[in-house]
Design an enzyme around this catalytic site. Structure first.
Site, PDB file in Angstrom:
ATOM      1  N   SER A 182      -0.208  -0.666   2.790  1.00  0.00           N
ATOM      2  CA  SER A 182       0.564  -1.252   4.364  1.00  0.00           C
ATOM      3  C   SER A 182       0.474  -2.794   3.528  1.00  0.00           C
ATOM      4  O   SER A 182       1.128  -2.718   2.602  1.00  0.00           O
ATOM      5  CB  SER A 182       0.083  -1.624   5.383  1.00  0.00           C
ATOM      6  N   THR A 183       0.554  -3.805   4.898  1.00  0.00           N
ATOM      7  CA  THR A 183       0.803  -4.955   4.411  1.00  0.00           C
ATOM      8  C   THR A 183       0.224  -5.745   2.865  1.00  0.00           C
ATOM      9  O   THR A 183      -0.719  -5.254   2.716  1.00  0.00           O
ATOM     10  CB  THR A 183       0.340  -6.393   5.271  1.00  0.00           C
ATOM     11  N   HIS A 185       3.345   1.001   3.976  1.00  0.00           N
ATOM     12  CA  HIS A 185       3.931   1.306   5.534  1.00  0.00           C
ATOM     13  C   HIS A 185       5.824   0.638   5.255  1.00  0.00           C
ATOM     14  O   HIS A 185       5.130  -0.643   4.771  1.00  0.00           O
ATOM     15  CB  HIS A 185       3.045   0.137   6.666  1.00  0.00           C
ATOM     16  N   MET A 231      -2.779  -4.109   6.570  1.00  0.00           N
ATOM     17  CA  MET A 231      -3.680  -4.378   8.143  1.00  0.00           C
ATOM     18  C   MET A 231      -3.927  -3.155   9.078  1.00  0.00           C
ATOM     19  O   MET A 231      -2.833  -1.455   8.490  1.00  0.00           O
ATOM     20  CB  MET A 231      -2.722  -4.950   9.471  1.00  0.00           C
ATOM     21  N   ASP A 265      -5.347   2.880   8.964  1.00  0.00           N
ATOM     22  CA  ASP A 265      -4.421   3.841   8.816  1.00  0.00           C
ATOM     23  C   ASP A 265      -4.935   4.909   8.352  1.00  0.00           C
ATOM     24  O   ASP A 265      -5.309   3.964   6.386  1.00  0.00           O
ATOM     25  CB  ASP A 265      -3.140   3.819   9.020  1.00  0.00           C
TER      26      ASP A 265
END
Length: 342
Positions: free
Chosen positions: A164-165, A190, A282, A285
């Site tokens: 993600s991030t 993401h 972050m 998930d």
């Protein structure tokens, strides 16, 4: 208190961002600038913790300013981007240069829409404030990085990555090291749909392996990487013709679509043939599905805290007992390939 400097050539956007952030607990807007030159002086005088940065600005565009900033004075930056096909390559480049994250420019004053936007912006600012940023260095050439050229792999092996991030740059570093005969790779990052296309295209131009945005029915082949579209879940199915990509247009999982949880869960039946890695991001998930993968015999790894931009998803998987070991980003490719070589 998180000190934020807003850089945007639009007085309307500057005012709106200042109003949103000014109402958030623990955040203080220490200044606004309409161009990079004004921003440079304000950075010196206000020492902000986070910068919001527009891409299209007069005198010097945001990409050039970001490149100089991350080379000389690295700091957390959230790009304020136009979410269009035309704007997406520049945003992907900004992430490669070291921007922590990006968010669209607000396009509506409708109360519900603006409330959601405000919550998302504040969340990204808070995550950015705690992110690890490093001075920008030009990426090494693929030939300097590629490993595993002499390895052999089982035809049934699958490599899987969730992020993600901070993930776009982490994924780039992992893929750059893959040899052309590496096992097929499936990735859930993401990212919005327009940007997933640009990201896949950029990786394809950069890496020795072939990289594409996954499509329904794509057959997983050695030397090929498949990235989940930004608006659909990616799954892998075992068919008579081999492993294939399946795209799922159902509801978000863990508030994400695509979701790492969905991808990893689809790989559980393949068990021992899978090697999965959780990279920077972050939230949590994919952690539960990674635990199921490990129980099914898969090799599981997570990026270590020191090399993560945000140690959220790897931490969640680690604390759940879902990973066999924590690995620095520079060693992720080598660790995964070594785990699945014959």
């Amino acid at each position: 208190m998180i000190k934020v400097l807003i850089v945007d050539d639009s007085p309307l956007i500057r005012g709106l961002l200042k109003e949103i952030l000014g109402q958030a607990d623990g955040i203080k807007v220490v200044g606004t600038a309409e161009d990079p030159y004004e921003a440079r002086e304000l950075i010196k005088s206000t020492s902000p913790d986070v910068l919001t940065l527009d891409i299209e600005m007069p005198k010097m565009n945001g990409i050039n300013f970001l490149k100089n900033l991350m080379r000389l004075r690295p700091m957390p930056v959230v790009m304020i981007s136009t979410l269009t096909q035309e704007g997406s390559p520049a945003t992907i480049e900004a992430l490669e240069l070291g921007a922590v994250d990006f968010i669209s420019k607000p396009t509506s004053n409708v109360a519900d829409t603006l409330m959601f936007y405000s919550d998302l912006l504040v969340k990204k600012i808070r995550v950015a404030a705690g992110a690890r940023v490093r001075a920008f260095k030009a990426p090494k050439q693929e030939s300097e990085l590629e490993i595993g050229r002499n390895y052999t792999f089982s035809r049934n092996t699958i490599l899987a990555i969730g992020a993600s991030t901070g993930g776009t740059e982490a994924i780039r570093e992992v893929l750059m090291r893959l040899p052309t005969h590496a096992p097929p790779v499936v990735i859930t990052q993401h990212i919005p749909p327009v940007f997933s296309t640009s990201f896949a295209q950029r990786m394809d131009r950069t890496c020795a392996v072939s990289v594409k945005e996954a499509e329904e029915g794509d057959v997983l082949l050695p030397g090929h990487v498949f990235i989940a579209p930004g608006d659909k879940h990616l799954k892998v199915a075992h068919t008579a013709t081999g492993y294939v990509c399946r795209l799922d247009d159902t509801e978000p999982v863990n508030r994400h679509k695509p979701s790492v949880e969905v991808l990893f869960n689809s790989l559980v039946p393949m068990g021992k043939h899978v090697c999965a890695a959780m990279l920077t991001g972050m939230g949590s998930d994919g952690a539960k599905a990674m635990l199921a993968l490990k129980a099914a015999g898969a090799k599981t790894f997570a990026q270590d805290e020191l090399s993560c931009v945000v140690w959220g998803m790897p931490r969640a998987a680690y604390e759940l007992g879902a990973v066999q070991s924590l690995v620095p980003l520079s060693k992720v490719t080598e660790t995964m390939l070594s785990a699945v070589k014959k």
